[in-house]
Each structure stands twice: as C-alpha cells, then as structure tokens.
Design an enzyme around this catalytic site. Sequence first.
Site, mmCIF file in Angstrom:
data_model
loop_
_atom_site.group_PDB
_atom_site.id
_atom_site.type_symbol
_atom_site.label_atom_id
_atom_site.label_comp_id
_atom_site.label_asym_id
_atom_site.label_seq_id
_atom_site.Cartn_x
_atom_site.Cartn_y
_atom_site.Cartn_z
ATOM 1 N N HIS A 127 0.753 -1.311 0.082
ATOM 2 C CA HIS A 127 0.283 -0.343 -0.237
ATOM 3 C C HIS A 127 0.822 0.778 -0.277
ATOM 4 O O HIS A 127 2.173 1.128 0.235
ATOM 5 C CB HIS A 127 -0.980 -0.227 1.611
ATOM 6 C CG HIS A 127 -0.086 -0.292 2.693
ATOM 7 N ND1 HIS A 127 0.853 -1.077 2.939
ATOM 8 C CD2 HIS A 127 -0.092 1.506 3.382
ATOM 9 C CE1 HIS A 127 0.774 -0.525 4.356
ATOM 10 N NE2 HIS A 127 0.132 0.296 4.145
ATOM 11 N N HIS A 128 0.410 2.491 0.468
ATOM 12 C CA HIS A 128 1.310 3.612 0.216
ATOM 13 C C HIS A 128 1.063 4.457 0.895
ATOM 14 O O HIS A 128 -0.397 5.110 1.718
ATOM 15 C CB HIS A 128 0.256 4.542 -1.240
ATOM 16 C CG HIS A 128 0.124 3.817 -2.787
ATOM 17 N ND1 HIS A 128 1.634 3.939 -3.410
ATOM 18 C CD2 HIS A 128 -0.129 3.679 -3.645
ATOM 19 C CE1 HIS A 128 1.349 3.390 -4.551
ATOM 20 N NE2 HIS A 128 0.658 2.943 -4.458
ATOM 21 N N PRO A 129 1.654 4.442 2.220
ATOM 22 C CA PRO A 129 1.608 4.924 3.268
ATOM 23 C C PRO A 129 1.698 6.753 3.502
ATOM 24 O O PRO A 129 1.869 7.120 2.552
ATOM 25 C CB PRO A 129 3.084 4.491 4.073
ATOM 26 C CG PRO A 129 3.791 3.824 3.395
ATOM 27 C CD PRO A 129 3.360 3.912 2.221
ATOM 28 N N ASN A 170 -5.310 5.752 -4.448
ATOM 29 C CA ASN A 170 -3.601 5.454 -4.866
ATOM 30 C C ASN A 170 -3.467 6.946 -4.526
ATOM 31 O O ASN A 170 -4.396 8.184 -5.356
ATOM 32 C CB ASN A 170 -3.536 5.237 -6.130
ATOM 33 C CG ASN A 170 -2.356 5.551 -6.041
ATOM 34 O OD1 ASN A 170 -1.466 6.695 -6.292
ATOM 35 N ND2 ASN A 170 -1.624 3.687 -6.716
ATOM 36 N N THR A 171 -2.490 7.711 -4.498
ATOM 37 C CA THR A 171 -1.809 8.487 -3.456
ATOM 38 C C THR A 171 -1.088 9.305 -4.324
ATOM 39 O O THR A 171 -1.249 10.268 -3.632
ATOM 40 C CB THR A 171 -1.148 8.302 -2.345
ATOM 41 O OG1 THR A 171 -0.105 7.201 -2.654
ATOM 42 C CG2 THR A 171 -2.248 7.972 -1.425
#
Length: 82
Positions: free
Chosen positions: A19-21, A62-63
């Site tokens: 994942h994208h922290p 998505n970040t």
Amino acid sequence: MRTEADYIAYACAHAKTNHHPAGTCRMGSDPGAVVDPALRFNGIDGLRVVDASVMPQLISSNTNAAAIMIAEKAADMIKGAA
C-alpha cells in the site's frame, strides 16, 4: 520445531508493504497536528512537509494524484510567501 528467532527471520525476509503509506505527519490546526494548514512544521521555522504524509485522513484511492495536488498547492503557498 521452529523457534521464535525462525519466525522473526521469516518475517524480516518476507515483510513488505503493498500500500501507499500516508498520514504519518498529519496536517491540521489543532495542537496534535505535526504541520499547520500551510504545511509548516510545528516547532522548526522554515521547514515544510510536502508529501502524502500530511493527509489528515487516508484517501480511498491511489495517493499519487493527491500527492501531486499537495505539492502544487505547496509551491503556490511558497511562491506567495516569497
């Protein structure tokens, strides 16, 4: 029989993030916030945090786009302050 050290070694060898922290340096106007709404770090003059870590809440997608938006806004704020 496996030992605790075996499990720790396995975890270290195979752990990763998928994942994208984000959200680890929360932005806000309350005393618990790490940066203020202008992305200025509370406690160190002249330092700003400009990445996905300032998101007060995680987004559901998505970040990448949000991080770009944060950077564009920061650039505008910094240019305006100069």
